[in-house]
Structure formats: structure tokens, C-alpha cells
Design a protein around this motif. Structure first.
Motif, PDB file in Angstrom:
ATOM      1  N   SER A 189       0.851  -1.185   0.000  1.00  0.00           N
ATOM      2  CA  SER A 189       0.000   0.000   0.000  1.00  0.00           C
ATOM      3  C   SER A 189       0.886   1.235   0.000  1.00  0.00           C
ATOM      4  CB  SER A 189      -0.910   0.035   1.242  1.00  0.00           C
ATOM      5  OG  SER A 189      -1.762  -1.069   1.306  1.00  0.00           O
ATOM      6  N   VAL A 190       0.285   2.362  -0.354  1.00  0.00           N
ATOM      7  CA  VAL A 190       0.988   3.639  -0.248  1.00  0.00           C
ATOM      8  C   VAL A 190       0.129   4.593   0.564  1.00  0.00           C
ATOM      9  CG1 VAL A 190       0.068   4.597  -2.429  1.00  0.00           C
ATOM     10  CG2 VAL A 190       2.233   5.442  -1.504  1.00  0.00           C
ATOM     11  N   LEU A 191       0.746   5.223   1.549  1.00  0.00           N
ATOM     12  CA  LEU A 191       0.065   6.190   2.406  1.00  0.00           C
ATOM     13  C   LEU A 191       0.306   7.591   1.854  1.00  0.00           C
ATOM     14  CD1 LEU A 191      -1.364   7.137   5.009  1.00  0.00           C
ATOM     15  CD2 LEU A 191       0.844   6.930   6.185  1.00  0.00           C
ATOM     16  N   CYS A 192      -0.791   8.310   1.576  1.00  0.00           N
ATOM     17  CA  CYS A 192      -0.695   9.656   1.011  1.00  0.00           C
ATOM     18  C   CYS A 192      -1.420  10.648   1.917  1.00  0.00           C
ATOM     19  CB  CYS A 192      -1.289   9.692  -0.393  1.00  0.00           C
ATOM     20  SG  CYS A 192      -0.402   8.694  -1.602  1.00  0.00           S
ATOM     21  N   PRO A 193      -0.780  11.036   3.016  1.00  0.00           N
ATOM     22  CA  PRO A 193      -1.418  12.001   3.923  1.00  0.00           C
ATOM     23  C   PRO A 193      -1.302  13.426   3.403  1.00  0.00           C
ATOM     24  CG  PRO A 193       0.724  11.388   4.758  1.00  0.00           C
ATOM     25  CD  PRO A 193       0.511  10.568   3.521  1.00  0.00           C
ATOM     26  N   TYR A 194      -2.200  14.282   3.872  1.00  0.00           N
ATOM     27  CA  TYR A 194      -2.119  15.709   3.583  1.00  0.00           C
ATOM     28  C   TYR A 194      -1.457  16.359   4.796  1.00  0.00           C
ATOM     29  CZ  TYR A 194      -3.724  19.252   0.192  1.00  0.00           C
ATOM     30  OH  TYR A 194      -3.793  20.201  -0.806  1.00  0.00           O
ATOM     31  N   PHE A 195      -1.912  17.495   5.234  1.00  0.00           N
ATOM     32  CA  PHE A 195      -1.262  18.171   6.353  1.00  0.00           C
ATOM     33  C   PHE A 195      -1.760  17.578   7.677  1.00  0.00           C
ATOM     34  CE2 PHE A 195      -1.045  21.460   2.993  1.00  0.00           C
ATOM     35  CZ  PHE A 195       0.331  21.578   2.935  1.00  0.00           C
ATOM     36  N   VAL A 196      -0.886  16.810   8.319  1.00  0.00           N
ATOM     37  CA  VAL A 196      -1.209  16.145   9.588  1.00  0.00           C
ATOM     38  C   VAL A 196      -0.088  16.464  10.576  1.00  0.00           C
ATOM     39  CG1 VAL A 196      -1.616  13.933  10.735  1.00  0.00           C
ATOM     40  CG2 VAL A 196      -2.385  14.272   8.364  1.00  0.00           C
ATOM     41  N   PRO A 197      -0.411  16.844  11.798  1.00  0.00           N
ATOM     42  CA  PRO A 197       0.643  17.131  12.796  1.00  0.00           C
ATOM     43  C   PRO A 197       1.437  15.866  13.146  1.00  0.00           C
ATOM     44  CG  PRO A 197      -1.475  18.076  13.458  1.00  0.00           C
ATOM     45  CD  PRO A 197      -1.754  17.161  12.308  1.00  0.00           C
ATOM     46  N   THR A 198       2.655  15.785  12.629  1.00  0.00           N
ATOM     47  CA  THR A 198       3.499  14.608  12.873  1.00  0.00           C
ATOM     48  C   THR A 198       4.895  14.973  13.343  1.00  0.00           C
ATOM     49  OG1 THR A 198       4.326  14.582  10.598  1.00  0.00           O
ATOM     50  CG2 THR A 198       2.327  13.296  11.061  1.00  0.00           C
ATOM     51  N   ILE A 222       9.336  31.366   3.524  1.00  0.00           N
ATOM     52  CA  ILE A 222       7.894  31.448   3.259  1.00  0.00           C
ATOM     53  C   ILE A 222       7.278  30.059   3.245  1.00  0.00           C
ATOM     54  CG2 ILE A 222       6.194  32.015   1.475  1.00  0.00           C
ATOM     55  CD1 ILE A 222       8.071  34.388   0.722  1.00  0.00           C
ATOM     56  N   SER A 223       7.943  29.128   2.604  1.00  0.00           N
ATOM     57  CA  SER A 223       7.447  27.750   2.546  1.00  0.00           C
ATOM     58  C   SER A 223       7.327  27.166   3.937  1.00  0.00           C
ATOM     59  CB  SER A 223       8.383  26.884   1.692  1.00  0.00           C
ATOM     60  OG  SER A 223       8.006  25.529   1.737  1.00  0.00           O
ATOM     61  N   GLN A 224       8.353  27.353   4.767  1.00  0.00           N
ATOM     62  CA  GLN A 224       8.331  26.808   6.121  1.00  0.00           C
ATOM     63  C   GLN A 224       7.178  27.385   6.919  1.00  0.00           C
ATOM     64  OE1 GLN A 224      10.763  24.434   7.511  1.00  0.00           O
ATOM     65  NE2 GLN A 224       9.002  24.275   8.874  1.00  0.00           N
ATOM     66  N   ALA A 225       6.961  28.692   6.784  1.00  0.00           N
ATOM     67  CA  ALA A 225       5.877  29.335   7.529  1.00  0.00           C
ATOM     68  C   ALA A 225       4.517  28.813   7.085  1.00  0.00           C
ATOM     69  CB  ALA A 225       5.947  30.848   7.353  1.00  0.00           C
ATOM     70  N   MET A 226       4.324  28.633   5.771  1.00  0.00           N
ATOM     71  CA  MET A 226       3.036  28.148   5.268  1.00  0.00           C
ATOM     72  C   MET A 226       2.783  26.709   5.694  1.00  0.00           C
ATOM     73  SD  MET A 226       2.763  29.836   1.449  1.00  0.00           S
ATOM     74  CE  MET A 226       1.062  29.285   1.255  1.00  0.00           C
ATOM     75  N   VAL A 227       3.819  25.883   5.640  1.00  0.00           N
ATOM     76  CA  VAL A 227       3.666  24.480   6.061  1.00  0.00           C
ATOM     77  C   VAL A 227       3.382  24.417   7.560  1.00  0.00           C
ATOM     78  CG1 VAL A 227       4.898  22.305   6.363  1.00  0.00           C
ATOM     79  CG2 VAL A 227       5.025  23.514   4.175  1.00  0.00           C
ATOM     80  N   ASN A 228       4.089  25.212   8.343  1.00  0.00           N
ATOM     81  CA  ASN A 228       3.843  25.230   9.792  1.00  0.00           C
ATOM     82  C   ASN A 228       2.383  25.568  10.088  1.00  0.00           C
ATOM     83  OD1 ASN A 228       6.524  24.684  10.245  1.00  0.00           O
ATOM     84  ND2 ASN A 228       7.073  26.755  10.892  1.00  0.00           N
ATOM     85  N   ASN A 229       1.872  26.597   9.396  1.00  0.00           N
ATOM     86  CA  ASN A 229       0.484  27.013   9.631  1.00  0.00           C
ATOM     87  C   ASN A 229      -0.497  25.915   9.236  1.00  0.00           C
ATOM     88  OD1 ASN A 229       1.270  29.517  10.573  1.00  0.00           O
ATOM     89  ND2 ASN A 229       1.077  30.527   8.590  1.00  0.00           N
ATOM     90  N   ALA A 230      -0.237  25.283   8.079  1.00  0.00           N
ATOM     91  CA  ALA A 230      -1.150  24.245   7.593  1.00  0.00           C
ATOM     92  C   ALA A 230      -1.153  23.030   8.516  1.00  0.00           C
ATOM     93  CB  ALA A 230      -0.767  23.837   6.172  1.00  0.00           C
TER      94      ALA A 230
END
Length: 300
Positions: A189-198, A222-230
Motif C-alpha cells: 500500500s501507499v500512504l498519502c497524507p495531507y497536512f497532519v501534525p506529525t 515562506i514555505s516553512q511558515a506556510m507548512v507550519n500554519n497548515a
């Protein structure tokens, strides 16, 4: 894989996130655990927790990007428990920014962990599992590789991560088809999560010194900030995703999604491909977000 008691699970990235949550489910189900992680304190804590749940545990500190380390993990697993029944190639790291701004070290680190870590897990454990199946008609094995929705989509300003996860999806789909040619006893199987706190958005903490990051560019900040927020705003937990992983083992489900509603964006991308049209905006559902990103990158 209906009955997990007495079977063996190998989990990389077992000290946090999906790896830790899957280890908890496996321990409660009576499985023997091989816990692998690059971070010694997280590995030690996970080991103690699983032992407290009654599981027999083999802890193993490693960097999954190193072929020899994963080979040693395989040897230690076989010596202690024999061929595993569940292999979770899960260790991963995150990085972003405009794709031409990623350094050679960025590419080596992200592809080394996210892609080659899975490659090594597949090539080390699959033959072991197939051999077990050959000698035992009752044996059942399953491999789950952690990719991402970034393996099915191509969000801007996170290209190195996208590339690594698209490769994991391709590897996993091929693994599934290859296994189907030779056995009915082992699948994938392949796991394809979206934005999950991990904790993946904090993965720089485990970046090796020889591949140290240079000063972050504007786009990378900018990328880090957007990913952190998501991720911080994520409403689906790692524990919920882990439950989906074990449901996939039970139901022989290949694609595992944390956010099924995100598939609409995948459909749009596939329609772009089929119709040979230019890629659609990934921000069609949130145009303000796209405009904010464009302004930030252009310095507006």
C-alpha cells in the motif's frame, strides 16, 4: 492480515508521528516490534512505551538513507524475529522553497531519506517476505510506504519534497504490480497524507552535519511558515491516520488517504494531463492564498 497477534512489524520513523501511532496499534494487537528511528531519545521513549504495553521490542537507531544501515536492520530483524509480516517504510523529512534554490545538499538529504529510505526498505525486506511465503502457505505480509498528497499533486514552492514523494508513489505502484505477478501472499500500500501534525515540519533537527543547510532563502522561509500554519491547523491526527493504515492491511487497500476530500485536486491534475492543458492553479479553491504567496515571493 486479520490476526496480528504474534506477528512482527518493522517501522521506520517509529519515534514520532505515523510511525509511533502505528507502533501503538501494533503493540496493543500483540505484535512483535522492530522500531527504527534516527533520533535516539525519541527511539528510547517509543521503546519504553511499547514495552510497557507488553510488546517485545527490538530498537534500532539508523539513518534510512544509508544502504548498509537498512541492511543491518534487516539482518537484526531476521535474527531476532524471522521474516516480518508488516513493514512500514515511513521515515521522512520536509523541505521547501523555489525549486532552483534547493542546494545539492538539500536534494541529497530529502531524496536520501524520503525516497532511498523506502527503496532500501523494499529491497531488504521484500525478498525476506517472499521467502517466508514460499515456505509457509499461511504466511501473509504487507508493505506500506509513506508518500504524501504531494506525491499526487505539485504544490508550488515545495518542489524537492514533491519530487521525492512522486517517486515513492511510482515505486509503490510498481511494487504492488510486481508482487501481484509472483505471489498472492505479500502485497503493498501507499500512504498519502495531507497536512497532519506529525513533526515532519521540524525535521531539520535530524539533518546530518555533512548535509547541513545553507542560510534559508526568502522562498524557503515562506514555505516553512506556510507548512507550519497548515500542519498546526490540521484537524486529522496521526492516530487517525494510523487507524487507516491498519484498516488497509485488513482490507487489502492500496491507496490510503488522510483527507479523501483532497482527491478533487488530484482529479483536476489528471484532467490537465489527459487534456494536455497547462497545469491548473493549485489555489483555485483558495485564490487569496495563491495571491498572498505570489506577493510574498515577489516582495510585494
Amino acid at each position: 492480515m486479520q490476526d496480528l497477534a504474534g506477528k512482527t512489524a518493522v517501522l521506520t520513523g517509529a519515534g514520532s508521528g505515523f510511525g509511533l501511532e502505528c507502533a501503538r496499534i501494533a503493540a496493543r494487537a500483540g505484535m512483535q516490534l522492530v522500531l527504527a528511528d534516527v533520533q535516539p531519545d525519541a527511539l528510547e521513549a517509543a521503546t519504553a512505551e511499547m514495552q510497557a504495553l507488553g510488546a517485545e521490542v527490538l530498537p534500532f537507531q539508523l539513518d534510512v538513507s544509508k544502504a548498509s544501515a537498512v541492511e543491518a536492520l534487516g539482518e537484526a530483524t531476521f535474527e531476532r524475529f524471522g521474516a516480518p509480516h508488516f513493514v512500514f517504510n515511513n521515515a521522512g523529512v520536509g523541505a521547501g522553497g523555489l525549486i532552483w534554490e534547493n542546494t545539492a545538499a538539500d536534494w541529497e538529504w530529502v531524496l536520501g531519506v524520503n525516497l532511498m529510505g523506502v527503496v532500501h526498505g523494499v529491497r531488504v525486506f521484500t525478498p525476506m517476505m517472499l521467502e517466508a511465503a514460499k515456505h509457509d502457505p499461511a504466511y501473509r505480509g504487507h508493505i506500506v510506504n509513506t508518500a504524501s498528497m504531494a506525491g499526487l499533486l505539485n504544490m508550488p514552492n515545495m518542489g524537492v519534497y514533491n519530487v521525492s514523494k512522486h517517486a515513492v508513489v511510482a515505486l509503490s505502484e510498481t511494487l504492488y504490480q510486481d508482487l501481484a505477478l509472483v505471489t498472492d501472499q505479500v502485497s503493498a500500500s501507499v500512504l498519502c497524507p495531507y497536512f497532519v501534525p506529525t513533526g515532519i515540519h521540524q525535521s531539520q533537527r535530524n539533518r546530518p552535519a555533512e548535509l547541513a543547510a545553507e542560510a534559508a532563502t526568502r522562498s524557503q522561509r515562506i514555505s516553512q511558515a506556510m507548512v507550519n500554519n497548515a500542519i498546526d491547523a490540521g484537524k486529522v491526527s496521526a492516530a487517525e491516520v494510523a487507524q487507516k493504515v491498519f484498516a488497509a492491511l485488513r482490507d487489502q487497500q492500496f491507496y490510503i488517504y488522510s483527507h479523501p476530500q483532497a482527491i478533487a485536486a488530484v482529479q483536476t491534475r489528471l484532467d490537465d494531463v489527459l487534456q494536455a492543458r497547462n497545469p491548473s492553479s493549485p489555489f483555485a479553491h483558495k485564490p487569496a492564498l495563491g495571491e498572498d504567496l505570489k506577493k510574498a515571493l515577489r516582495g510585494g
